[in-house]
Design a protein around this motif. Structure first.
Motif, PDB file in Angstrom:
ATOM      1  N   VAL A   2       6.060 -15.730  13.578  1.00 49.40           N
ATOM      2  CA  VAL A   2       6.993 -15.643  12.437  1.00 49.40           C
ATOM      3  C   VAL A   2       7.445 -17.053  12.026  1.00 49.40           C
ATOM      4  CG1 VAL A   2       9.210 -14.751  11.607  1.00 49.40           C
ATOM      5  CG2 VAL A   2       7.834 -13.363  13.158  1.00 49.40           C
ATOM      6  N   LEU A   3       7.768 -17.878  13.007  1.00 54.21           N
ATOM      7  CA  LEU A   3       8.277 -19.219  12.683  1.00 54.21           C
ATOM      8  C   LEU A   3       7.208 -20.068  11.991  1.00 54.21           C
ATOM      9  CD1 LEU A   3      10.332 -20.089  15.936  1.00 54.21           C
ATOM     10  CD2 LEU A   3      11.044 -18.791  13.934  1.00 54.21           C
ATOM     11  N   THR A   4       5.983 -19.980  12.475  1.00 53.93           N
ATOM     12  CA  THR A   4       4.916 -20.781  11.863  1.00 53.93           C
ATOM     13  C   THR A   4       4.610 -20.278  10.456  1.00 53.93           C
ATOM     14  OG1 THR A   4       3.999 -20.979  14.076  1.00 53.93           O
ATOM     15  CG2 THR A   4       2.609 -21.729  12.280  1.00 53.93           C
ATOM     16  N   LEU A   5       4.574 -18.958  10.313  1.00 54.52           N
ATOM     17  CA  LEU A   5       4.298 -18.408   8.986  1.00 54.52           C
ATOM     18  C   LEU A   5       5.457 -18.723   8.028  1.00 54.52           C
ATOM     19  CD1 LEU A   5       2.295 -16.783   7.282  1.00 54.52           C
ATOM     20  CD2 LEU A   5       3.329 -14.677   8.164  1.00 54.52           C
ATOM     21  N   ALA A   6       6.667 -18.728   8.549  1.00 52.20           N
ATOM     22  CA  ALA A   6       7.829 -19.047   7.704  1.00 52.20           C
ATOM     23  C   ALA A   6       7.714 -20.458   7.131  1.00 52.20           C
ATOM     24  CB  ALA A   6       9.121 -18.887   8.495  1.00 52.20           C
ATOM     25  N   ASP A   7       7.123 -21.383   7.892  1.00 54.64           N
ATOM     26  CA  ASP A   7       6.901 -22.736   7.365  1.00 54.64           C
ATOM     27  C   ASP A   7       6.034 -22.682   6.110  1.00 54.64           C
ATOM     28  OD1 ASP A   7       8.211 -24.711   8.781  1.00 54.64           O
ATOM     29  OD2 ASP A   7       6.705 -24.771  10.373  1.00 54.64           O
ATOM     30  N   ARG A   8       4.993 -21.871   6.176  1.00 56.70           N
ATOM     31  CA  ARG A   8       4.089 -21.764   5.012  1.00 56.70           C
ATOM     32  C   ARG A   8       4.800 -21.072   3.851  1.00 56.70           C
ATOM     33  NH1 ARG A   8      -1.682 -20.607   8.035  1.00 56.70           N
ATOM     34  NH2 ARG A   8      -1.428 -22.319   9.494  1.00 56.70           N
ATOM     35  N   MET A   9       5.628 -20.098   4.200  1.00 57.20           N
ATOM     36  CA  MET A   9       6.379 -19.399   3.149  1.00 57.20           C
ATOM     37  C   MET A   9       7.398 -20.342   2.511  1.00 57.20           C
ATOM     38  SD  MET A   9       5.053 -16.502   2.963  1.00 57.20           S
ATOM     39  CE  MET A   9       4.103 -15.274   3.864  1.00 57.20           C
ATOM     40  N   ARG A  10       7.983 -21.182   3.322  1.00 58.90           N
ATOM     41  CA  ARG A  10       8.968 -22.136   2.811  1.00 58.90           C
ATOM     42  C   ARG A  10       8.293 -23.083   1.814  1.00 58.90           C
ATOM     43  NH1 ARG A  10      14.475 -24.456   3.537  1.00 58.90           N
ATOM     44  NH2 ARG A  10      14.142 -25.850   1.818  1.00 58.90           N
ATOM     45  N   GLU A  11       7.057 -23.418   2.113  1.00 58.04           N
ATOM     46  CA  GLU A  11       6.311 -24.308   1.203  1.00 58.04           C
ATOM     47  C   GLU A  11       6.086 -23.594  -0.145  1.00 58.04           C
ATOM     48  OE1 GLU A  11       2.878 -25.149  -0.851  1.00 58.04           O
ATOM     49  OE2 GLU A  11       2.339 -23.995   0.936  1.00 58.04           O
ATOM     50  N   ILE A  12       5.792 -22.302  -0.101  1.00 57.67           N
ATOM     51  CA  ILE A  12       5.612 -21.537  -1.348  1.00 57.67           C
ATOM     52  C   ILE A  12       6.942 -21.474  -2.103  1.00 57.67           C
ATOM     53  CG2 ILE A  12       5.169 -19.222  -2.287  1.00 57.67           C
ATOM     54  CD1 ILE A  12       3.162 -18.857   0.060  1.00 57.67           C
TER      55      ILE A  12
END
Ligand code: ASP
Length: 351
Positions: free
Chosen positions: A46-56
């Motif tokens: 979740v934390l790693t994917l959240a980084d990518r989501m934050r970029e979006i």
């Protein structure tokens, strides 16, 4: 396909290619009811994917079609600003259809009506139901009666797992690995669903958790680190400290919690003034924490009671980051629960 590719605006998932052949790399949760059954690798995904989501989310036009055709219903039986809006935004950024239903009819909340409601929503092809309810356990009941994914957005004083995930993500973004860090929660622990879910998440990630508050506001069933308990559903072990100055000493993170007066019975505190005198998080008290400490609060804040206004808006405060990160974390969670993420992506995210 990589997670990045799947989230790219040009990579619209084709119908029928999204889920059903998911072997071992699969993220193992169909619902998100609490963090007590989440292992460290699950949280790390979740934390790693959240980084990518934050970029979006930080793009000029924050829209991708990753959840196009996916329907989410926000079903809130209790007031909410941050959680409800951030789920709405998270769904919209990912291209989902998201509908918010607000109800204040808490006195009608009985088993059948809740079951009927979630069944009705599923009959309308809802894929996920984000649910806030005044009764602990209500989302668990709902999850037993629908195959839509149920996301607990707060059930009574029991759990608020997406707040805990956003808290973990916000700490992770600011200080990296929280293993061994001293995280102090100050306030009404007994009535706080945020505290309970945070306890699971923080201890799973290896943090040293200290809870602090007046004895009447410390949770029943709380376990002290050096006294193991085998009680079922016992909270994970923590350090309990009723003296705020000692609790804050050398803290890496201090989190102030609101007095949950809507869930308190009378007589727990002599007065608000007394509480603020002994437990308000102030600049003077924070001077005992590590020089680079972080200050957090899940909101809504009552400035002048559990937190002083100057520190809430001060240089150590990451309270607004928590709010922004809440959208990114909920995007990550919705995407994971949708089953549209490929097993290889999950494997990639967890390494
Ligand atoms: N927003 C959080 C919750 O719903 C914290 C609070 O209300 O104080 O539990």
């Amino acid at each position: 396909m990589t997670a990045k590719a799947n989230l790219d605006i040009h990579a619209i998932p084709e119908e029928g290619t999204t889920s059903s052949h998911l072997p071992s790399g699969r993220w193992p949760h169909h619902d998100m009811l609490d963090l007590d059954n989440c292992r460290r690798p699950d949280i790390e995904v979740v934390l790693t994917l959240a980084d990518r989501m934050r970029e979006i989310l930080d793009r000029r036009i924050p829209r991708v079609p990753a959840l196009r055709g996916y329907t989410i219903v926000n079903l809130f039986y209790e007031p909410s600003t941050r959680t409800r809006v951030s789920f709405e935004l998270a769904g919209k950024v990912l291209g989902a259809d998201i509908i918010s239903v607000s109800t204040n009819t808490s006195s009608v909340v009985k088993g059948e009506s809740l079951i009927d409601t979630v069944r009705t929503l599923r009959a309308m092809r809802s894929d996920a139901v984000v649910m806030r309810h005044p009764m602990a356990g209500a989302p668990y009941l709902a999850a037993q009666h629908t195959d839509a994914s149920i996301i607990n957005a707060g059930d009574g004083a029991h759990a608020h797992p997406t707040q805990a995930l956003l808290d973990l993500y916000t700490m992770h973004r600011s200080i990296g690995d929280i293993a061994g860090k001293k995280i102090v929660m100050v306030g009404d622990i007994a009535h706080s669903r945020v505290a309970r879910s945070d306890l699971w998440g923080l201890t799973t990630m290896g943090a040293h958790v200290v809870v602090c508050g007046p004895p009447t506001l410390l949770a029943l069933g709380m376990r002290v680190s050096d006294r193991p308990s085998h009680a079922e559903n016992a909270l994970p072990p923590v350090t309990i400290e009723t003296n705020i100055d000692q609790a804050i000493e050398d803290a890496d993170v201090v989190m102030a919690l609101r007095l949950q007066s809507e869930r308190q019975e009378g007589g727990l505190l002599p007065s608000l003034h007394e509480y603020a005198t002994h437990y308000q998080v102030t600049a003077e008290r924070l001077a005992r924490a590590k020089p680079d400490h972080l200050l957090m609060h899940p909101g809504p804040k009552n400035e002048g009671i559990e937190i002083a206004a100057d520190v809430a808006g001060g240089s150590h405060s990451i309270i607004e980051d928590q709010v922004t990160n809440g959208v990114a974390v909920r995007m990550a969670l919705l995407y994971l629960l949708s089953g549209r993420i490929e097993p290889e992506e999950v494997t990639e995210l967890s390494t």
